[in-house]
Design a protein around this motif. Structure first.
Motif, PDB file in Angstrom:
ATOM      1  N   LYS A   8      -4.212  -8.929  39.667  1.00  0.00           N
ATOM      2  CA  LYS A   8      -3.142  -8.438  39.168  1.00  0.00           C
ATOM      3  C   LYS A   8      -1.943  -9.041  39.949  1.00  0.00           C
ATOM      4  N   THR A   9      -2.330  -8.652  41.661  1.00  0.00           N
ATOM      5  CA  THR A   9      -1.011  -8.905  42.400  1.00  0.00           C
ATOM      6  C   THR A   9      -0.865 -10.447  42.620  1.00  0.00           C
ATOM      7  N   ILE A  10      -1.966 -11.138  42.547  1.00  0.00           N
ATOM      8  CA  ILE A  10      -1.495 -12.830  42.637  1.00  0.00           C
ATOM      9  C   ILE A  10      -0.837 -13.198  41.267  1.00  0.00           C
ATOM     10  N   ALA A  11      -1.438 -12.752  40.100  1.00  0.00           N
ATOM     11  CA  ALA A  11      -1.023 -12.953  38.785  1.00  0.00           C
ATOM     12  C   ALA A  11       0.503 -12.579  38.807  1.00  0.00           C
ATOM     13  N   LYS A  12       0.859 -11.685  39.345  1.00  0.00           N
ATOM     14  CA  LYS A  12       2.141 -11.010  39.338  1.00  0.00           C
ATOM     15  C   LYS A  12       3.262 -11.968  40.002  1.00  0.00           C
ATOM     16  N   PHE A  13       2.598 -12.301  41.127  1.00  0.00           N
ATOM     17  CA  PHE A  13       3.522 -13.235  41.857  1.00  0.00           C
ATOM     18  C   PHE A  13       3.617 -14.787  41.406  1.00  0.00           C
ATOM     19  N   MET A  14       2.608 -14.889  40.570  1.00  0.00           N
ATOM     20  CA  MET A  14       2.812 -16.477  40.205  1.00  0.00           C
ATOM     21  C   MET A  14       3.653 -16.424  39.049  1.00  0.00           C
ATOM     22  N   GLU A  15       4.223 -15.438  38.399  1.00  0.00           N
ATOM     23  CA  GLU A  15       5.129 -15.372  37.216  1.00  0.00           C
ATOM     24  C   GLU A  15       6.305 -16.219  37.597  1.00  0.00           C
ATOM     25  N   GLN A  16       6.636 -16.259  38.883  1.00  0.00           N
ATOM     26  CA  GLN A  16       8.164 -16.968  39.110  1.00  0.00           C
ATOM     27  C   GLN A  16       7.708 -18.201  39.482  1.00  0.00           C
ATOM     28  N   LEU A  17       6.691 -18.737  39.208  1.00  0.00           N
ATOM     29  CA  LEU A  17       6.482 -20.210  39.900  1.00  0.00           C
ATOM     30  C   LEU A  17       6.434 -21.123  38.672  1.00  0.00           C
ATOM     31  N   ARG A  18       6.876 -22.276  38.741  1.00  0.00           N
ATOM     32  CA  ARG A  18       6.841 -23.408  38.067  1.00  0.00           C
ATOM     33  C   ARG A  18       5.608 -24.372  38.528  1.00  0.00           C
TER      34      ARG A  18
ATOM     35  N   LYS B 115       1.579 -17.412  50.799  1.00  0.00           N
ATOM     36  CA  LYS B 115       1.569 -16.087  50.627  1.00  0.00           C
ATOM     37  C   LYS B 115       0.202 -15.628  50.539  1.00  0.00           C
ATOM     38  N   PHE B 116      -0.713 -16.329  50.160  1.00  0.00           N
ATOM     39  CA  PHE B 116      -2.104 -15.770  49.955  1.00  0.00           C
ATOM     40  C   PHE B 116      -2.944 -16.645  50.982  1.00  0.00           C
ATOM     41  N   PRO B 117      -2.855 -16.645  52.366  1.00  0.00           N
ATOM     42  CA  PRO B 117      -3.904 -17.663  53.121  1.00  0.00           C
ATOM     43  C   PRO B 117      -5.080 -17.324  53.301  1.00  0.00           C
ATOM     44  N   SER B 118      -5.686 -16.207  52.598  1.00  0.00           N
ATOM     45  CA  SER B 118      -7.126 -16.100  52.671  1.00  0.00           C
ATOM     46  C   SER B 118      -7.970 -16.433  51.745  1.00  0.00           C
ATOM     47  N   HIS B 119      -7.176 -17.029  50.524  1.00  0.00           N
ATOM     48  CA  HIS B 119      -7.726 -17.512  49.168  1.00  0.00           C
ATOM     49  C   HIS B 119      -7.638 -19.017  49.298  1.00  0.00           C
ATOM     50  N   SER B 120      -8.974 -19.301  48.738  1.00  0.00           N
ATOM     51  CA  SER B 120      -9.086 -20.826  48.794  1.00  0.00           C
ATOM     52  C   SER B 120      -8.227 -21.587  47.981  1.00  0.00           C
ATOM     53  N   GLN B 121      -7.875 -22.812  48.226  1.00  0.00           N
ATOM     54  CA  GLN B 121      -6.862 -23.493  47.222  1.00  0.00           C
ATOM     55  C   GLN B 121      -7.333 -23.601  45.827  1.00  0.00           C
ATOM     56  N   SER B 122      -8.598 -24.031  45.850  1.00  0.00           N
ATOM     57  CA  SER B 122      -9.199 -24.238  44.347  1.00  0.00           C
ATOM     58  C   SER B 122      -9.042 -23.138  43.682  1.00  0.00           C
TER      59      SER B 122
END
Length: 283
Positions: free
Chosen positions: A9-19, A31-38
């Motif tokens: 939910k934290t990641i999804a909330k941050f993604m709301e502002q992105l295009r 923003k989330f360096p510990s998560h994989s790119q995929s």
């Protein structure tokens, strides 16, 4: 990679502002360096598609399409070599590829006097050189190559990634000398709706019997997983017994709640496979 529902939910909330532009992945990795790119890429694609589904009726309203088209025509006359259609899509928070489709449909209807067919639109989106207006062709191309969630390029990439992970799954099974039938072999035998793999000899994974494996080259969020359960996984369970779903790009860990009912979730090929004898468990 497994995420808790709170992390998701934290990641999804941050993604709301992105295009859906080329820059969004760098922003997410910072923003989330510990998560994989995929995982981030798959998660963003799912969240952005939800956003579009919530607003697409507004963008597809006739008055909206006409407004977008007139804005595009004006901008294209003034700055024909600029990415005016891509800029317009970003300005109104709409998918660039879907904006390109809408503007192309409106252009062809005006040119030919009748609405264009879907095959014609699809062919022009796949190959913009077929569009008679060279500026529009370039603008459509700019939209399709800069959209990471929709469009013919994305469809090809998703298909290739899905195929790649199915091949990876088969390779992992062969490395362990596990006998199986893949989807093509099963369809040749007359099955109409099957998982990617049926194991000819069942295995045990983390103490659970597995007769089939489904490969999903995506992130397992609540919406997509619920759809897959209703449309695929439970029918596989009814026909073939308990199975394993691999979400290669991760999933919300709380969704792995049907183990005792016969559906196990994982984010990689299991390392603790135990081969069982024929006739063991449900089948």
């Amino acid at each position: 990679m497994k995420l808790s529902r709170a992390e998701y939910k934290t990641i999804a909330k941050f993604m709301e502002q992105l295009r859906p532009t080329r820059q969004y992945m760098k922003i997410l990795k910072d923003k989330f360096p510990s998560h994989s790119q995929s995982t981030l890429l798959s998660l963003f694609s799912l969240e952005y598609q939800k956003r579009i589904k919530r607003t697409i009726s507004k963008h597809h309203a006739p008055e909206a399409i006409e407004s977008y088209y007139q804005s595009y025509v004006t901008a294209a006359k003034t700055h024909p070599s600029s990415a005016v259609l891509l800029d317009l899509a970003n300005e109104v928070d709409f998918s660039p590829s879907l904006m390109a489709r809408a503007i192309l449909e409106r252009f062809l209807e005006e040119r030919d006097g009748v609405p264009p067919t879907k095959p014609l639109i699809n062919s022009m989106l796949r190959d913009p050189s077929l569009i008679s207006d060279h500026h529009l062709a370039n603008h459509v191309y700019q939209c399709t190559v800069n959209d990471c969630c929709y469009g013919p390029l994305v469809d090809c990439i998703k298909h290739a990634i899905g195929q790649e992970h199915e091949i990876l799954l088969r390779d992992k099974l062969r490395e362990r000398n596990l006998s199986f039938l893949d989807e093509n072999q099963l369809r040749a035998k007359g099955y109409d709706k099957t998982p990617d793999i049926i194991l000819e000899v069942p295995i045990a994974v983390e103490g659970h019997i597995v007769h089939w494996i489904e490969s999903k080259a995506s992130f397992g969020d609540e919406c997509s997983h619920r759809t897959y359960l209703n449309e695929q996984f439970w029918s596989y369970w009814n026909r073939f017994g308990p199975g394993l779903v691999i979400y290669w790009h991760g999933f919300i860990e709380e969704l792995d709640c049907n183990r005792d009912r016969g559906i196990l979730l994982g984010d990689r090929f299991p390392s603790d496979v135990v081969t069982l004898c024929h006739g063991t468990g449900q089948g």
